[in-house]
Design an enzyme around this catalytic site. Structure first.
Site, PDB file in Angstrom:
ATOM      1  N   GLY A 261       0.866  -1.187   0.023  1.00  8.54           N
ATOM      2  CA  GLY A 261      -0.039  -0.248  -0.112  1.00  8.54           C
ATOM      3  C   GLY A 261       0.728   1.219  -0.097  1.00  8.54           C
ATOM      4  N   SER A 262       0.237   2.204   0.774  1.00  2.97           N
ATOM      5  CA  SER A 262       1.000   3.526   0.449  1.00  2.97           C
ATOM      6  C   SER A 262       2.310   3.792   1.088  1.00  2.97           C
ATOM      7  CB  SER A 262      -0.055   4.404   1.331  1.00  2.97           C
ATOM      8  OG  SER A 262      -1.313   4.671   0.439  1.00  2.97           O
TER       9      SER A 262
END
Length: 541
Positions: A261-262
């Site tokens: 993810g981020s």
């Protein structure tokens, strides 16, 4: 009288022949016993942490064996043994072993002391005991996935235990009949047992608090690449190696691959800034991107263009995607390759998984990999690449053994310019400083200038992203003016805290766990708090 005399003579003759047979077979039996001793008596070196605390050591235990040719009455022997070990009574394999014609068989490994004493008092002919080395782990499950475990013959089968066998050639020595049983120097690890305990404790607490199914915690020395702590829970106690076979106890830190993810926006920002095509003050449109039927959403939509700094602080997917597209697919792939994100990690731990990477290059894969979707790596991959972003731009392989700064310098590869690393430290610090609007403020610890990046990724189920199941992470480092240690925390499928302040996002759970770890380990590692430091200034382009 004559018949009776002949009968007794026959009986005594049979006894004499049996004794002669046993005496003639004694050499064979001795050879069988010697062979068994050679297979099990090889000692292993103690494993100690970086401060000399014992993590694994050998202790003596007794095992029960039989020499079937010396057994006078199999049924009587089985019944006698069953009076001490009841489960032997219905075990057909025990009876078959005792009735065989072999010179040596194991009946039970690692007896309890009271069992040995009771069987010894029975005085069963052909039954004996052998002292052998048994591995003991004083800390139990504290460092289970790092240490690994051994089999019943004291041979390493996983973790650092397996690595030690390979490095020292213990298996080859055992096969050659060479059994070093003393004078083996302890093997020192880079693990700090105090820090290891804290990381495991905090991740277990976070796992319970946010009702996650699993958690990972890693602490890395960014100057040398030494792994100071690594935990993956649920875990197992190496004193009970059968626990390692349970699926939920797998080592997620190095043997599991996930879309992170981020936190990948850390690498995307490093790529963009190091390319020279993007500056911190550049602004990007953050309206949703559309690739055919695929649409990139925005969790923290601000409704207006954002600067590179704001894209990092607000964790904008579309802003990150547009930054990557400006640099280009080829440059992104080359950069990820330099960071080691596209291949298996080179380290001493045997349990290391290979990343899952898109085969072809396309705009959509470039855009999604910019925010950590479409590429799956291990948490350790993320930690190592993250350390390179904030340590001056030097990538080095992780190690579970001590490494000097000089050795680290020889291994280090410059992957981004030092000035780019300065900008990344600025972004990290801004994101975890209260009042800046960053997503990592829950990790802030007064006096330690913590920086970091959150990652909240939806998990894939049956080929589709499931918005209800998340894989959350926080990539942190401290102190950001001169980084010493990196902390990565991961929570698998966390839920919103009961009575908490918001949804199950990484900023509320993984960042909080990282802050708890840093608060406890910083004094242990000699990093003292400073309260005279100003708020982060705006970095130059």
């Amino acid at each position: 009288m004559l018949v009776a005399g002949l009968g007794f003579a026959g009986i005594y003759a049979a006894i004499v022949l049996r004794l002669i047979g046993l005496g003639m077979a004694s050499d064979d039996h001795t050879a069988a016993l010697d062979s068994a001793r050679a297979q099990i008596s090889t000692a292993r070196p103690d494993i100690v942490d970086r401060n000399g605390e014992v993590l694994a050591t050998d202790v003596k235990s007794s095992s029960l064996y039989a020499e079937p040719k010396r057994i006078l009455d199999v049924d009587e022997a089985v019944e006698a043994l069953a009076s001490v070990i009841p489960e032997m009574r219905g075990d057909d394999s025990v009876r078959r072993k005792l009735a065989s014609k072999t010179g040596f068989v194991w009946l039970r490994r690692e007896l309890k002391p009271e069992q040995r004493a009771k069987i010894f008092r029975l005085g069963i002919p052909g039954i004996g005991f052998m002292d052998e080395n048994r591995r003991f782990y004083p800390g139990g499950a504290t460092a289970g996935h790092v240490l690994g475990t051994v089999n019943v013959d004291n041979q390493g089968i996983s973790g650092i235990e397996k690595t030690i066998d390979q490095d020292m050639g213990l298996v080859e020595l055992r096969n050659l009949g060479i059994v070093p049983d003393r004078g083996i120097e302890p093997r020192r690890l880079s693990i700090d047992l105090r820090v290891q305990h804290v990381v495991r404790d905090e991740m277990l607490e976070a796992m319970a608090r946010f009702r996650a199914v699993a958690a990972v915690g890693i602490v890395l020395d960014v100057r040398t690449g030494e792994v100071v702590a690594m935990t993956s829970v649920p875990d197992f106690d190496p004193n009970h190696p059968e626990q390692a076979l349970e699926k939920q106890n797998m080592n997620r830190a190095t043997a599991g691959v996930y879309e992170m993810g981020s936190v990948f926006k850390t690498f995307n920002s490093g790529l963009a800034l190091d390319s020279g095509k993007v500056k911190l003050t550049d602004t990007f449109d953050v309206t949703p991107l559309q690739f055919g039927s695929q649409r990139i959403g925005e969790f923290h939509s601000k409704g207006h263009p954002l600067s590179v700094t704001e894209i990092f602080l607000y964790s904008s997917n579309n802003g990150s995607a547009r930054m990557a597209l400006r640099v280009g697919s080829q440059a992104q792939r080359a950069f990820f390759e330099r960071l080691g994100l596209l291949k298996r990690i080179d380290t001493e731990l045997p349990e290391v998984a290979a990343p899952l990477v898109p085969k072809g290059l396309s705009d959509v894969s470039t855009a999604t990999m910019a925010f950590g979707h479409g590429i799956s790596v291990t948490p350790m991959h993320t930690a190592i690449a993250g350390a390179a972003m904030i340590n001056g731009g030097r990538l080095m392989p992780p190690t579970f053994f001590p490494r000097t700064p000089e050795e680290a310098d020889r291994l280090a590869v410059q992957v981004i310019r030092p000035e780019t690393s300065d900008k990344m430290r600025y972004l990290f610090l801004q994101n975890a400083t209260s009042g800046t609007g960053g997503s990592g403020s829950k990790a802030a610890v007064p006096g330690y200038r913590v920086g970091g990046k959150t990652g909240t990724a939806e998990k894939i189920e049956h080929g589709h992203y499931n918005a209800g199941k998340r894989f959350n992470s926080f990539l942190a480092a401290f102190p950001m003016d001169d980084p010493r240690y990196l902390v990565l925390t991961v929570l698998d499928e966390p839920k919103a805290e009961a009575g908490g302040e918001g949804p199950a996002t990484a900023g509320l759970n993984a960042a909080s766990a990282a802050g708890g770890i840093i608060r406890r380990i910083a004094p242990m590692l000699g990093v003292m708090p400073r309260y005279d430091q100003p708020r982060p200034a705006v970095a130059s382009n």
